[in-house]
Each structure stands twice: as structure tokens, then as C-alpha cells.
Design an enzyme around this catalytic site. Sequence first.
Site, PDB file in Angstrom:
ATOM      1  CB  CYS A 114      -0.609   0.015   0.963  1.00 41.97           C
ATOM      2  SG  CYS A 114      -2.221   1.376   1.231  1.00 41.97           S
ATOM      3  CB  CYS A 115       3.617   2.276   2.083  1.00 40.67           C
ATOM      4  SG  CYS A 115       3.060   2.794   3.732  1.00 40.67           S
ATOM      5  CB  CYS A 198      -2.400   6.937   5.870  1.00 39.96           C
ATOM      6  SG  CYS A 198      -1.452   7.320   4.323  1.00 39.96           S
ATOM      7  CB  CYS A 201      -1.143   3.321   9.043  1.00 43.84           C
ATOM      8  SG  CYS A 201      -1.872   2.612   7.632  1.00 43.84           S
ATOM      9  CB  CYS A 225       6.024   5.331   3.830  1.00 44.67           C
ATOM     10  SG  CYS A 225       6.967   6.555   3.451  1.00 44.67           S
TER      11      CYS A 225
HETATM   12  S1  SF4 Z   1       0.443   4.663   5.793  1.00 40.79           S
HETATM   13 FE1  SF4 Z   1      -1.357   3.108   5.674  1.00 40.79          FE
HETATM   14  S2  SF4 Z   1      -2.744   3.921   4.214  1.00 40.79           S
HETATM   15 FE2  SF4 Z   1      -1.033   5.117   3.871  1.00 40.79          FE
HETATM   16  S3  SF4 Z   1      -0.138   4.140   2.167  1.00 40.79           S
HETATM   17 FE3  SF4 Z   1       0.896   3.419   3.884  1.00 40.79          FE
HETATM   18  S4  SF4 Z   1      -0.404   1.529   4.486  1.00 40.79           S
HETATM   19 FE4  SF4 Z   1      -1.587   2.662   2.805  1.00 40.79          FE
END
Ligand code: SF4
Length: 234
Positions: A114-115, A198, A201, A225
Site C-alpha cells: 500500500c505504501c 495516513c 495506520c 513507508c
Molecule cells: S500509511 Fe497506511 S494507508 Fe497510507 S499508504 Fe501506507 S499502508 Fe497505505
Amino acid sequence: MNAVAEKNPVSYLVDQLTFNEKVERSLALIENAYREFGETLVVANSLGKDSVAVWHLAKQISSAIRGFIVTTRFKPKETKEFMREQIRAYPELQVFQNDEAIPHNLYAMDPDRCCDLLKVKPTRRAIEDMGVRCWVTGLRCTEGRTRTDYQEVEERDRGLVKLNPILLWKEREVWQYLALNNVGVNPLYARGYRSLGCEPCTRITSDDNERAGRWVGTSKCGGECGIHTRPLKA
Ligand code: SF4
């Protein structure tokens, strides 16, 4: 420099330099880099306290210095509003966001992926699109377990210098600088957050580790991240 300092000069300087010496050192680092890289020096502004301190430092060197913000669909509404305020005040801040479709709950199932998609990918695009040869970050070596192994000037990607001008600053010194210079911050700090990310998280914690509230309950807890650990140039 004694044996301790020779072994680990960065952590040695964290405790040896005074607040004013650190500020002067940070300004000199940015000034020297700006002299070398000119408009290809760009500040990465995450909208956290460290970034707004670096942004304020950079603006003392030249009002022409540009910046980029990488945002995601999952940023808290307070961060989005703070971002809009910053862009109104500094139109030279460019925003990058990846809006491609991703699997539902990817942040819970695979936060690294995701990151990678939502943070690392748009950071690569910012560096490419803005022609960046030197990016300036708010990274500090006392923030947590993953941030101890950095230098003030690095070249982790060939052809892309990374400047970490407040690497030696402690958390308290960042707040000291922001207070003394009347720099506004994201209102989430007033609620008790110490490191902002985010919404799904990021948690408020009482842990000593400044980044302990990031990715709680995953193997990534207190981690990164990826923008400081993954390659940013093709
Ligand atoms: S902090 Fe969480 S929601 Fe944001 S990009 Fe990374 S995994 Fe995805």
C-alpha cells in the site's frame, strides 16, 4: 573528536551541539546545497512538524525554493485541510497523489505494498516531473529504530542527492524552533499525535519511541513507508 565520536559522529553531535549551533548548521547545509543545485533542489514536505521546520529553514535561504507534497486518499481530514492552507500560502508546493485502484483494505493486508503504491510511487513521480537533483527531507536520527543510520548528505540513488538538514535535531528542538518562529503546525499534534501518517495506520501512543504510533499491530510498526528506504530513481 574522541573515540566515541569517531565511531558514531552523527549520534555524538546530537548531544554535543547546542540548539543554535544546530540551526546554523542546518541553514548552512541548505545554503551550500542550494548554491550547488539551484532550482533542482526541492523540499519534500510531508506536512509534519519536521517538514514544516525544514520548509521554514529553506525559505530563509531563498523564497524561490520549491517543494512537493505526497498525499494519499487515506490522509486525515485535518491533514488535508492543513495541506490546502500550506498551498494557499506557498503556491510553489506541488501535490502528487496516486489515484489508481487498489484492493480494499490493502493497508491492513499488505501495508508495504500500500505504501509502495500510494507513497513511494508518487514520490518517484515528483522527483522525475520536477527535475529534482537534490531532495531535502525532515528526517531525524532520534525519531526511532529505523532512522539511526543516515547522514546529513547522502546519495542513495545515483544522481539524486538527499539532504537531511535537521538530522541532528531532537524532537524538543523541532518544537523549540517552531515556537520561536511562530510556525503553524497540523492541528493533529494538539490531540496528542507525535508522528503523522495516513488515518488507518496512525495512533496516539504513550511509547517513548516517537514513531511507535505508526502501523500499530503490523510488522511495520514504528517503521518506514519506503520513501527513505526504496530506490527513487529508475
Ligand atoms: S500509511 Fe497506511 S494507508 Fe497510507 S499508504 Fe501506507 S499502508 Fe497505505
